[in-house]
Scaffold this motif. Sequence first.
Motif, short mmCIF file in Angstrom:
data_model
loop_
_atom_site.label_atom_id
_atom_site.label_comp_id
_atom_site.label_asym_id
_atom_site.label_seq_id
_atom_site.Cartn_x
_atom_site.Cartn_y
_atom_site.Cartn_z
N THR A 189 -1.93 -20.41 0.31
CA THR A 189 -0.56 -20.23 -0.17
C THR A 189 -0.50 -19.21 -1.29
N LEU A 190 -1.43 -19.30 -2.23
CA LEU A 190 -1.43 -18.36 -3.35
C LEU A 190 -1.78 -16.94 -2.90
N SER A 191 -2.66 -16.81 -1.92
CA SER A 191 -2.98 -15.46 -1.43
C SER A 191 -1.85 -14.91 -0.58
N SER A 192 -1.10 -15.79 0.07
CA SER A 192 0.06 -15.34 0.85
C SER A 192 1.09 -14.69 -0.05
N VAL A 193 1.27 -15.23 -1.25
CA VAL A 193 2.16 -14.61 -2.23
C VAL A 193 1.46 -13.42 -2.90
N GLY A 194 0.22 -13.62 -3.28
CA GLY A 194 -0.49 -12.58 -4.02
C GLY A 194 -0.66 -11.29 -3.26
N GLY A 195 -0.82 -11.38 -1.94
CA GLY A 195 -0.96 -10.17 -1.15
C GLY A 195 0.31 -9.34 -1.12
N THR A 196 1.46 -9.99 -1.05
CA THR A 196 2.71 -9.25 -1.05
C THR A 196 2.98 -8.63 -2.41
N VAL A 197 2.63 -9.35 -3.47
CA VAL A 197 2.76 -8.79 -4.82
C VAL A 197 1.82 -7.60 -4.97
N ALA A 198 0.59 -7.73 -4.47
CA ALA A 198 -0.37 -6.62 -4.57
C ALA A 198 0.10 -5.40 -3.79
N ALA A 199 0.68 -5.62 -2.62
CA ALA A 199 1.21 -4.50 -1.84
C ALA A 199 2.35 -3.81 -2.57
#
Length: 309
Positions: free
Chosen positions: A79-89
């Motif tokens: 869940t945290l990487s699902s959000v974190g990846g979009t923020v990183a992009a």
Amino acid sequence: MPEGHRFPMEKYAAFRRQAQQRLFSLPGVGFHPSPLSTVRDLESTHDRSYIQRYLVGNVTAQEKRESGFDWNEQHVNRTLSSVGGTVAATHAVLQSDSSVGAHLAGGTHHAFQARMEGFCIFSDIAVAANVALRDYPDKVRKILIVDLDTHQGNGNAVLFQDDSRVFTFSMHCDANYFSKKQASDLDVEVKAGTGDAGYLSLLERYLPLVFEAQAPDLVFFQAGVDVHASDRLGKLALTRAGLQRRNLRLFQFVEAYGSKLVVTAGGGYPSDSDPSSGPYADIINAHADVYVGAAEFFGGGSKMVPLLR
């Protein structure tokens, strides 16, 4: 995930591999593991007590039913990487000359400020949008969310209902509401069974109006592929070619208005998980096409930020 769970978690690895294979030789495309979202970023959008309850596993039975997920530490990281990846992009595209950054997950548009729903715990797009407004005030003044999943982007509609800086556009199937209908800034309902011609005609009617009215600095594309005819939940009838034309039309408007683009995945539910089956291949191909199409259209300068599994 438990064996037989209806959420097709294995599809992410499958279409990530295909995207990597198809984009391997394209200059300027890089694949990076998704970082975990920070609590500070989550708090830009979600209630602090809700975040903390979820992180420590204080999740009620009703919340588990509404989200469709049980709670475990691996799923917290997912869940945290699902959000974190979009923020990183989002950071990647706003800190570079690239026109597009992408995350091979995310699209969790059913999450509310303090409520989970429909396989969504936190809204990655909403968090990334709020981070962009917070961290790049000189670059980002107007954001457009283009949600082309078969389901309404109901969570994002509510999260930004009082924020004029973010315009929510959801084009979805009129027979696919599974909870209370919400009011996006613009909702376009597509009749069940609609195929390429009818769908693309509607998109062509409304997409120019939205871009002209908003002239966005940053666009988030919730690229749900559950509008494909092979999707078991979608109730629409688009083909692979129709989806490719859908994606291309959005890319053309992003380029025409000089906007930055962040692409996320969305719904895509094959009727089975057999990699040799036609419906499974249809959904995997449709997901991969989004990212390959974006990278090729914008000249190979994109930063691809996938969820690695």
